[in-house]
Design an enzyme around this catalytic site. Structure first.
Site, PDB file in Angstrom:
ATOM      1  CB  ALA A 127      40.150  49.040  31.238  1.00  0.00           C
TER       2      ALA A 127
ATOM      3  NE  ARG B 150      32.773  54.801  30.793  1.00  0.00           N
ATOM      4  CZ  ARG B 150      33.563  54.767  31.873  1.00  0.00           C
ATOM      5  NH1 ARG B 150      33.609  53.682  32.628  1.00  0.00           N
ATOM      6  NH2 ARG B 150      34.297  55.820  32.198  1.00  0.00           N
TER       7      ARG B 150
ATOM      8  CG  ASP C  85      40.765  53.342  31.232  1.00  0.00           C
ATOM      9  OD1 ASP C  85      41.385  53.967  32.114  1.00  0.00           O
ATOM     10  OD2 ASP C  85      39.698  52.728  31.419  1.00  0.00           O
TER      11      ASP C  85
HETATM   12  O1  MRU Z   1      35.839  55.806  34.481  1.00  0.00           O
HETATM   13  P1  MRU Z   1      36.314  54.523  35.070  1.00  0.00           P
HETATM   14  O2  MRU Z   1      36.062  54.389  36.522  1.00  0.00           O
HETATM   15  O3  MRU Z   1      35.869  53.315  34.270  1.00  0.00           O
HETATM   16  O4  MRU Z   1      37.897  54.620  34.879  1.00  0.00           O
HETATM   17  C1  MRU Z   1      38.717  53.566  35.317  1.00  0.00           C
HETATM   18  C2  MRU Z   1      40.162  53.852  35.218  1.00  0.00           C
HETATM   19  O5  MRU Z   1      40.591  54.839  34.663  1.00  0.00           O
HETATM   20  C3  MRU Z   1      41.089  52.813  35.747  1.00  0.00           C
HETATM   21  O6  MRU Z   1      42.228  53.384  36.292  1.00  0.00           O
HETATM   22  C4  MRU Z   1      41.486  51.921  34.569  1.00  0.00           C
HETATM   23  O7  MRU Z   1      40.345  51.435  33.917  1.00  0.00           O
HETATM   24  C5  MRU Z   1      42.295  50.812  34.965  1.00  0.00           C
HETATM   25  S1  MRU Z   1      41.308  49.623  35.748  1.00  0.00           S
HETATM   26  C6  MRU Z   1      42.132  48.217  36.026  1.00  0.00           C
END
Ligand code: MRU
Length: 406
Positions: free
Chosen positions: A52, A95, A247
């Site tokens: 995120a 996304r 997120d």
């Molecule tokens: O699909 P992704 O790899 O973007 O998902 C990331 C996550 O779910 C992380 O746990 C979340 O973004 C926290 S990152 C500091």
């Protein structure tokens, strides 16, 4: 081995955005160079940049790239702002779950609009300078926030803590340092971490590929586990805290994070283990009353049906260069395997690089592949932010607003 061994995730140099291609880690350490906002958009869609807070910074830098290239061709301020809003909407839609994408894009839009007001709406040059300065500032700001939330979170951990984490909420998921892993790095510097359990995080394996890579670089002791092992490890009494990223956090404390997080929260409750969510204030969506409104991204069934291996052909080998020639002429080709199985090879990025996808399932099956889930607030022991720690409260919204000064 320290956290400093981990390279930066994303940076700007002489009018281009550079980012580590996370789809190719840990086997390859390729850097993608984006000279247009479309390049960054592709990187976001393909998960080359992910997590995120990193998405928030990538959105801002994509707009800065647009501003420096296409924006520089536009003379009218109104037209510049209108076109930038369109590009921002395109980036935000890439996304849907992580709020940071729209947060980063909206912040840059607001900067441009504010500069236009201050400028009396006369020239786009002033807007471009303001956009660039703001987006570059967000890189350092993100690291500062993470170091600060890391310190807050480390204060919650006891000596010799054994923690479990899911997905990758590390340096790679941010501009630098990480959120959940930021807490772990900070606690490790204070010698408080005895051991980290790293969930492999099916189906994209951000835990096995990225978190394991970061912890090894930083010299933090850990063991990789399959996601299904968390329950028995908790039952054995081997976990002192679960620490995850986020997120999107609704104002009632409900939190969207990588699929599997909710299950861990239920397990933590059942085994009386504290469950901490770690995120910068930019992950809180003050427009969202509860987790019910969070849009969950569904991803390509191929993530479930098979697995991808990234590689690079040996450049000196005639067989390899013959195979690579095939990829260059055909782009991607499917190698038929026995019994309806398949292997697809795709050319990827720079010279000789490829992705090979192997089918593990029977063909033509139904799949369901949500990338995130929502953990209800009542299962979360505390939300750790750069501004402080927020604990469950009957008026969670006010508690969050007070803590974050929002
Ligand atoms: O699909 P992704 O790899 O973007 O998902 C990331 C996550 O779910 C992380 O746990 C979340 O973004 C926290 S990152 C500091």
């Amino acid at each position: 081995m320290t956290i400093e061994s981990i390279p930066r995730t994303i940076w700007w140099n002489e009018g281009k955005v550079y980012l580590i291609d996370q789809t190719r880690l840990p086997l390859q350490g390729d850097v993608l160079v984006c000279s247009t906002h479309e390049g960054v958009l592709l990187a976001i869609r393909s998960l080359a940049v992910r997590g995120a807070p990193a998405l928030g910074v990538a959105a801002a830098l994509a707009l800065a790239l647009w501003s420096e290239k296409e924006g520089a061709e536009i003379g009218s301020v109104d037209e510049y702002l209108a076109r930038m809003a369109e590009v921002a909407a395109e980036i935000t839609a890439a996304r849907p779950t992580a709020v940071n994408l729209s947060w980063g894009a909206e912040r840059i839009l607001a900067t441009a609009r504010e500069a236009a007001r201050a400028d009396g709406g006369l020239a786009t040059e002033g807007l471009r300078a303001a956009v660039l300065e703001e987006s570059l500032g967000m890189l350092d700001e993100d690291e500062e926030r993470n170091r600060s939330l890391g310190a807050h979170g480390a204060g919650l951990l006891a000596e010799k803590s054994r923690v479990l984490t899911h997905c990758n909420a590390g340096s790679l998921a941010t501009a630098y340092y990480g959120t959940a892993l930021g807490v772990i790095f900070s606690a490790h510097e204070q010698s408080k971490i005895a051991h980290v359990w790293v969930d492999e995080t099916r189906p994209v394996n951000q835990g096995g590929r990225l978190t394991a890579w970061e912890l090894r670089m930083a010299g933090v002791p850990f063991a990789l586990i399959a996601d299904s092992m968390a329950a028995s490890i908790m039952r054995n009494g081997w976990v002192d805290a679960v620490i995850v990223g986020a997120d999107r956090i609704a104002v009632n404390g409900d939190t969207a994070n990588k699929i599997g997080t909710y299950g861990l929260a239920v397990l933590a409750k059942a085994h009386d283990v504290p469950f901490y969510v770690v995120a910068p204030s930019s992950t809180v969506d003050f427009s969202l009353p509860s987790g019910e409104g969070i849009v969950i991204e569904e991803r390509d069934p191929r993530e479930l049906e098979g697995f991808t291996v990234s590689g690079t052909f040996e450049s000196g080998s005639p067989e390899a260069s013959k195979a690579f020639d095939m990829l260059t002429s055909e782009g991607a080709y499917e190698v038929p395997l026995a019994k309806g199985h398949a292997m697809t090879i795709d050319r990827k990025g720079g010279a000789y690089a490829f992705d090979a996808w192997f089918r593990m399932t029977p063909p033509n099956i139904n799949t369901f592949n949500p990338a995130f889930d929502v953990t209800p607030a009542e299962l979360i022991t505390a939300i750790i932010t750069e501004k402080g720690i927020v604990r469950p409260d009957p008026d969670y919204k006010t508690a969050l607003a007070d803590a974050l000064g929002a």
